[in-house]
Design an enzyme around this catalytic site. Structure first.
Site, short mmCIF file in Angstrom:
data_model
loop_
_atom_site.label_atom_id
_atom_site.label_comp_id
_atom_site.label_asym_id
_atom_site.label_seq_id
_atom_site.Cartn_x
_atom_site.Cartn_y
_atom_site.Cartn_z
N GLY A 10 0.82 -1.22 0.00
CA GLY A 10 0.00 0.00 0.00
C GLY A 10 0.84 1.25 0.00
N LEU A 14 -2.14 7.09 1.71
CA LEU A 14 -1.82 8.10 2.73
C LEU A 14 -0.80 7.53 3.71
CD1 LEU A 14 -2.53 10.78 4.34
CD2 LEU A 14 -4.23 9.36 5.55
N SER A 107 -7.54 0.03 12.64
CA SER A 107 -8.18 1.34 12.76
C SER A 107 -8.91 1.41 14.09
CB SER A 107 -9.19 1.51 11.62
OG SER A 107 -10.05 2.58 11.93
N SER A 108 -9.13 2.62 14.57
CA SER A 108 -9.81 2.77 15.87
C SER A 108 -11.28 2.41 15.78
CB SER A 108 -9.68 4.22 16.34
OG SER A 108 -10.24 5.09 15.37
N CYS A 109 -11.80 2.19 14.57
CA CYS A 109 -13.23 1.84 14.46
C CYS A 109 -13.48 0.39 14.85
CB CYS A 109 -13.75 2.11 13.05
SG CYS A 109 -13.17 0.93 11.86
N TYR A 136 -15.80 -2.77 7.69
CA TYR A 136 -14.36 -2.49 7.74
C TYR A 136 -13.78 -2.94 9.07
CZ TYR A 136 -10.11 0.45 7.49
OH TYR A 136 -8.82 0.92 7.48
N LYS A 140 -10.75 -5.68 9.86
CA LYS A 140 -9.54 -5.26 10.59
C LYS A 140 -9.37 -6.08 11.87
CE LYS A 140 -7.68 -2.35 7.86
NZ LYS A 140 -6.37 -2.71 7.28
N THR A 164 -5.64 6.00 15.32
CA THR A 164 -6.83 6.85 15.38
C THR A 164 -7.06 7.44 13.99
OG1 THR A 164 -7.85 8.66 16.62
CG2 THR A 164 -5.56 8.96 15.98
N HIS A 179 -12.25 11.23 4.26
CA HIS A 179 -12.53 11.45 5.69
C HIS A 179 -12.80 12.94 5.91
CE1 HIS A 179 -10.36 7.56 5.86
NE2 HIS A 179 -11.26 7.31 6.79
N ASP A 269 -23.78 10.85 11.89
CA ASP A 269 -22.72 11.30 12.78
C ASP A 269 -21.65 10.23 12.99
OD1 ASP A 269 -24.54 13.46 15.14
OD2 ASP A 269 -23.28 13.93 13.40
O1 GFB Z 1 -13.95 11.15 9.01
P1 GFB Z 1 -15.26 10.50 8.85
O2 GFB Z 1 -15.79 10.32 7.46
O3 GFB Z 1 -15.20 9.05 9.50
O4 GFB Z 1 -16.39 11.31 9.67
P2 GFB Z 1 -15.44 8.45 10.96
C1 GFB Z 1 -16.11 11.83 10.94
C2 GFB Z 1 -17.25 12.78 11.34
O5 GFB Z 1 -17.17 13.97 10.52
C3 GFB Z 1 -18.66 12.20 11.08
C4 GFB Z 1 -18.45 14.28 10.01
O6 GFB Z 1 -19.49 12.56 12.15
C5 GFB Z 1 -19.08 12.91 9.80
O7 GFB Z 1 -20.51 13.04 9.68
N1 GFB Z 1 -18.33 15.09 8.79
C6 GFB Z 1 -18.73 16.39 8.68
C7 GFB Z 1 -17.83 14.70 7.61
N2 GFB Z 1 -18.53 16.84 7.43
C8 GFB Z 1 -17.96 15.81 6.73
C9 GFB Z 1 -17.53 15.68 5.38
O8 GFB Z 1 -17.63 16.61 4.55
N3 GFB Z 1 -16.97 14.48 5.04
C10 GFB Z 1 -16.84 13.44 5.92
N4 GFB Z 1 -16.28 12.29 5.50
N5 GFB Z 1 -17.27 13.52 7.22
C11 GFB Z 1 -14.28 6.41 9.80
C12 GFB Z 1 -14.63 4.98 9.46
O9 GFB Z 1 -15.31 6.89 10.64
O10 GFB Z 1 -13.07 6.49 10.55
C13 GFB Z 1 -13.49 4.32 8.74
O11 GFB Z 1 -15.80 4.96 8.67
C14 GFB Z 1 -12.19 4.51 9.49
O12 GFB Z 1 -13.76 2.95 8.64
C15 GFB Z 1 -11.96 5.96 9.81
O13 GFB Z 1 -12.22 3.77 10.67
C16 GFB Z 1 -10.70 6.15 10.63
O14 GFB Z 1 -14.36 8.88 11.86
O15 GFB Z 1 -16.84 8.67 11.41
#
Ligand code: GFB
Length: 308
Positions: A10, A14, A107-109, A136, A140, A164, A179, A269
């Site tokens: 990979g 990133l 991953s922390s998830c 996912y 993991k 994280t 993300h 969320d």
């Molecule tokens: O970073 P994110 O997509 O992943 O979302 P997770 C984190 C928070 O940011 C959520 C909010 O509550 C989203 O609703 N958010 C606000 C946004 N605006 C945005 C936007 O424009 N784009 C995105 N993407 N989010 C991931 C897991 O969860 O964490 C993966 O799904 C992985 O599997 C990763 O573990 C590290 O932190 O919620």
């Protein structure tokens, strides 16, 4: 390790590209790299052939199908299949070909949605997972458990790190699959240059997230590869979190956007909080260096140089 053959699975992603930067900066030059076109990690015989030919001594397993909350929620079958196949093919081939040490990245998830905070490694599998990324997470968790059982049954020195939320240069800025941090950098920048009156933040803005700069992660992974050989996985984070709203305000300031922020609560969320307990990592002698503000400024500078 410095003259050994090191395979970074990979290497264009990133995390993988940060690992390559960090290894080269520390004098490790004997690196084996394969793009996904050169080597399909979902193809077990291709992976076995690669390992038998190249015989790497160290493996950083950073290859994965990754994405933000929307991508995870939309394509769960791909997230569980691809990530399970990648993990199982590489870990099994590493065992068959006598790899000296392998580091698996999760991953922390993987932790329960409502785990006690900050989350200790021991809380794994003590509760139900967050719905939006359980596919996912299960992939993991399986990879992490595979490393544990190959250590237990075969004596393999395979370790696992659970980072994280990560961000950094060479991130994914696609608004559907990225993300939150890179997505907001792009949204605020585009609103600024196009004089848009507002930026849409997904969800309520109230969830809390912890963000680690990817070059700090790569430094921690090298540290663990050199110094850690236990069965239990290691959380890798920076020990503090903030709300999505606070993050958005920080990015708005770095980008110098003066419009409004509105919330699209039709978007999920996700988990309310996933702050990692990093005492095991700190006790092993490693701490992060880059503050969130510094990291965001660095990523925005890179974004302007490379994508605009
Ligand atoms: O970073 P994110 O997509 O992943 O979302 P997770 C984190 C928070 O940011 C959520 C909010 O509550 C989203 O609703 N958010 C606000 C946004 N605006 C945005 C936007 O424009 N784009 C995105 N993407 N989010 C991931 C897991 O969860 O964490 C993966 O799904 C992985 O599997 C990763 O573990 C590290 O932190 O919620």
């Amino acid at each position: 390790m410095n003259k050994s053959k090191i395979y970074i699975a990979g290497h264009n992603g990133l995390v993988g590209s940060a690992i390559v930067r960090t290894l080269r900066k520390n004098g490790y030059e004997n690196l084996i790299l394969r793009t996904s076109k050169e080597l399909d990690l979902c193809n077990q015989s291709a992976v076995n052939k690669f390992f038998a030919e190249e015989k790497p001594q160290y493996v950083f397993l950073a290859a994965a199908k990754v994405g933000g909350i929307h991508a995870n929620n939309t394509f769960p079958a791909e997230f569980i299949y691809n990530n399970t196949m990648i993990a199982f093919n590489i870990i099994h081939s590493a065992y068959l070909n006598g790899v000296k040490k392998l580091l698996f990245l999760g991953s922390s998830c993987i932790y329960p949605k409502m785990a006690q905070q900050p989350v200790k490694e021991e809380y794994l599998l003590t509760g139900t997972l967050e719905q939006t990324n359980e596919a996912y997470a299960i992939a993991k968790i399986s990879g992490l458990e595979l490393c544990k059982f190959y250590r237990r049954q075969y004596g393999c020195d395979f370790i696992s790190a659970m980072p994280t939320n990560l961000y950094g240069i060479n991130d994914n800025f696609d608004l559907n699959s990225s993300h939150v941090l890179p997505a907001l950098i792009r949204k605020f920048h585009e609103a600024k240059v196009n004089n848009l009156p507002e930026v849409v933040i997904w969800g309520t803005g109230t969830p809390l997230r912890e963000f680690l700069y990817v070059d700090d992660l790569a430094d921690a992974l090298l540290h663990l590869m050199l110094n850690y050989s236990e069965e239990i996985h290691v959380n890798v984070g920076m020990g503090e979190d903030l709300t999505i709203n606070e993050l958005a305000l920080m990015i708005k300031e770095v980008v110098t956007y003066n419009g409004k922020m509105i919330y699209d609560t039709s978007k999920p969320d996700g988990t309310p909080r996933k702050l990692l307990d990093v005492s095991r990592l700190h006790n092993s002698g490693w701490k992060h260096k880059t503050s969130l503000k510094e990291g965001i400024s660095e990523v925005y500078r890179w974004y302007l140089e490379h994508l605009f």
